[in-house]
Design an enzyme around this catalytic site. Sequence first.
Site, mmCIF file in Angstrom:
data_model
loop_
_atom_site.group_PDB
_atom_site.id
_atom_site.type_symbol
_atom_site.label_atom_id
_atom_site.label_comp_id
_atom_site.label_asym_id
_atom_site.label_seq_id
_atom_site.Cartn_x
_atom_site.Cartn_y
_atom_site.Cartn_z
ATOM 1 C CB CYS A 55 46.233 43.585 34.685
ATOM 2 S SG CYS A 55 44.620 43.962 35.354
ATOM 3 C CG ASP A 87 43.388 45.025 43.600
ATOM 4 O OD1 ASP A 87 43.670 43.834 43.818
ATOM 5 O OD2 ASP A 87 43.992 45.972 44.113
ATOM 6 C CB CYS A 128 47.079 43.201 38.330
ATOM 7 S SG CYS A 128 45.555 43.837 39.065
ATOM 8 C CB SER A 476 40.709 51.410 44.425
ATOM 9 O OG SER A 476 41.199 51.529 43.112
#
Length: 573
Positions: A55, A87, A128, A476
Site C-alpha cells: 500500500c 491492516d 493504507c 474490515s
Amino acid sequence: MTRTFDKSKLPSRHVSVGPERAPQRSYYYAMGMTEEDIAKPFVGIASAGNDSAPCNTLLDAQADMARQGVIEAGGTPRRFNTITVTDGIAMGHQGMKSSLISREVIADSVEVSVRGHCYDALVTYAGCDKSLPGMMMAMLRLNVPSIFVYGGSILPGRFHDEDVTVVDVFEAVGQHSAGNCPLQELIELEKVACPGHGACGGQFTANTMACVAEAIGLSLPNSNMAPAPYESRDDMAVAAGRQVMDLIERNLRPRDICTRDAFVNAARIVAATGGSTNAALHLPAMASEAGIDFDLFDVAEAFKSTPYLADLKPGGKYVARDMHNAGGVYMLMKTMMDSDLLNGDCITVTGKTLRENIDEITWNSDQKVIYDVKNAITETGGVVGLKGSLAPEGAIVKVAGMARLQFRGPAQIFECEEDAFDAVEKREIKEGSVIIIRNEGPKGGPGMREMLATTAALYGQGMGEKVALITDGRFSGATRGFCIGHVGPEAADGGPIGLVEAGDMINIDAEAGIIDLEVDEKTLEERRSRYTPHVNDYGSGALWRYAQNVGPAYKGAVTHPGAKAEKHVYADI
C-alpha cells in the site's frame, strides 16, 4: 510560473523572516537552499511511505514528484514522513490493536511536524486504511491550504482465470479449515493475490476513503482511483503540487471546503459504493477536527436515502481499477448530481464548486461498473446504521450484496476475537446463532480491532449467511455477511453488549435499522449490578494512553475535543 507571495501573514515567517531568524536560516542554507528558496512559502509534503506493505511502497516517489509542481508554482517543498499500520498484516492477532490508534498517531505526527517547522501548506500522501483519514484529520486540524493524494490501489491478482484480492486469501483460510481447500492451493493463491504495489483493490477502507476525499473536495477530480502502478500518477502528483500553491494564493483552506454539506456528500458516496463501515468512524473524526457535529447517526441518515450504485467488491463484481476505467468517482457523482443526491455548491480544491467540476464530466453509458440512479442496484445504500436496546449509541452494518436483511437468533458469546476465531477453526459455531465478540471497543480492546480474519474464515466455511456477528470492535471494509460493528456503548463502558448472556435472543432488522436484545429491563438491571468490566492487558505505552483518552465510537473514537475547543487555529499563528 512566476509568482510572489507575501510571507508576512504565513506561518513560515516565524522561521525565515527577519534578522532574529538568522539561526533558522542557517539550517536551510545547510540543505542547499538559496535566499530565493527561503523567501517562498514552505509547503510540507507529508508521506506515509514505507516498506511495511505494498500500500505504501510507492508513496515516497509520488510525494517527490509533487515537489516539482510546488517549485513550478512558486513554492519551496519540504517532504517528511509518518508511520502506518497496515491492516492486512496486523489482522487476526494483537497487532490489530495498533491499527485505529495509528490514525491518531499519523494525525498527531503531521500536526507536530507542521507546527514545529511552520509550514504554510500541505500535500499529503497515503495508501493504507487509517493513513487516509489520519492525513485528512491533520489537514483539517491545522487548516492550512491542503490537498490530499491517494497512492492508488493494487491491480487484481489472477487465480483460476478470475480476478482475486487479498480477501480471497482470508476466505481460503476458512475453506482450508473446513477441508475444502488443499494446502497447496492456498499457497498458490497467496502468491498471486497481490501482484504488486498499491492498496487493497476492492471497495474496502482505503478505496472508500479515497472516494470520500474526492467527494468531500480535498482531492483533485478523478485523481484517486487510478491504480498505483499507472504512470498517470506522476502527472497527478505534479498537479497537486501546483494546485496547493493556488490554494495559498486564494487562502482556500480545508475547513472552507469541508462544510457539513460536504460531509453529507461524502457519506452518500460511501453508501453508493457499498463502502467500508469504517467510514462511519472516520467521517465523524474528520468532522470533529473541523468543529462540525456529524456523528454515526448523521452518517446513517445520509445512508438511508442513498441508492447503491457502484458494483464493487466485496459485495459486487469489480475492483478500483475497473471503476477508474469506467470514469472514476466523478462518473459516479455525475448520476448522483443529476438526481439531486449531492450538494453541488460545496467548494473543492480546484477553487470551483463540486457542480462545476462535475459539469465537465460526460456520462459513459457503455461502462458496466457504475449504475445510473434510475437503475440502481438497490434503492437504499450499501451501508446501514442500526440502533436499539443492544446498541443505544448505534451500530453499523454493510448490506451491499446481502440477500438477507433480517436475522434473529440466540447469542453465542466470546470475550475476545482470538476465542471466536478458535471456535470458528474448531467448527464450534452454531448455525443460526448470533456471535457476540466483546471487549474489543476503542477503550476496552484497546484499539477497536477489525475482525476480518474471523468473518472471512466463517465465509470460507460456508457459514457467512447462516450466522450474524456483532461486536463493539470493527470490521474490515473487506468483510461481507451479516456483520455488525461499532456497537455502543462498548462493554468497557458498561454497554448492553457486556450484559448479554449465552442464549439471549437478539433481533436484527437492517431494513428497519433495529438491533434489539430481547431481555427485559429488570433482568438487565440485575446483571448490571454485578457486572465488572474486563480489564485489558495494557498498563503502559501508546495503547494505555489511547484507552485513557478515546471517546465513543459513534463520535469517531477521537482522543481530543476537536476544533470546538481550540483557542487558536495553527494557520493563523
